[in-house]
Enzyme design. Sequence first.
Site, PDB file in Angstrom:
ATOM      1  NE  ARG A  19      -2.072  -1.603   3.462  1.00 31.40           N
ATOM      2  CZ  ARG A  19      -2.349  -1.108   4.582  1.00 31.40           C
ATOM      3  NH1 ARG A  19      -3.573  -0.718   4.860  1.00 31.40           N
ATOM      4  NH2 ARG A  19      -1.548  -1.229   5.791  1.00 31.40           N
ATOM      5  CG  ASN A  37      -3.802  -4.570   3.072  1.00 28.26           C
ATOM      6  OD1 ASN A  37      -3.381  -4.664   1.852  1.00 28.26           O
ATOM      7  ND2 ASN A  37      -3.237  -4.713   4.414  1.00 28.26           N
TER       8      ASN A  37
END
Length: 89
Positions: A19, A37
């Site tokens: 990320r 996520n």
Amino acid sequence: MAICKRVHYWGTVQGVGFRMTTQRIANQFAVTGYVRNLANGEVEVVIAGEVDEIERFLGAVASRLEPYIKGDRIQDEAAQSFTSFEIRM
């Protein structure tokens, strides 16, 4: 013309800085959206911008994070408006 895409990546994509790296890559392009996520172990990216910027961004993500990505699924999305590219929980 601005468009929006939703991408799901799977493989070893959680717990490896995916990320944060995706956000850093996004900051190099004229794109907005988010990365997060998912409970099933995938990472979701929703990205908005001009077609060529999105293509370049997705190419950069694939190149930089290739060791962790086993596969991806890309879908067109209805146009969305974001003010930045962020990491969502």
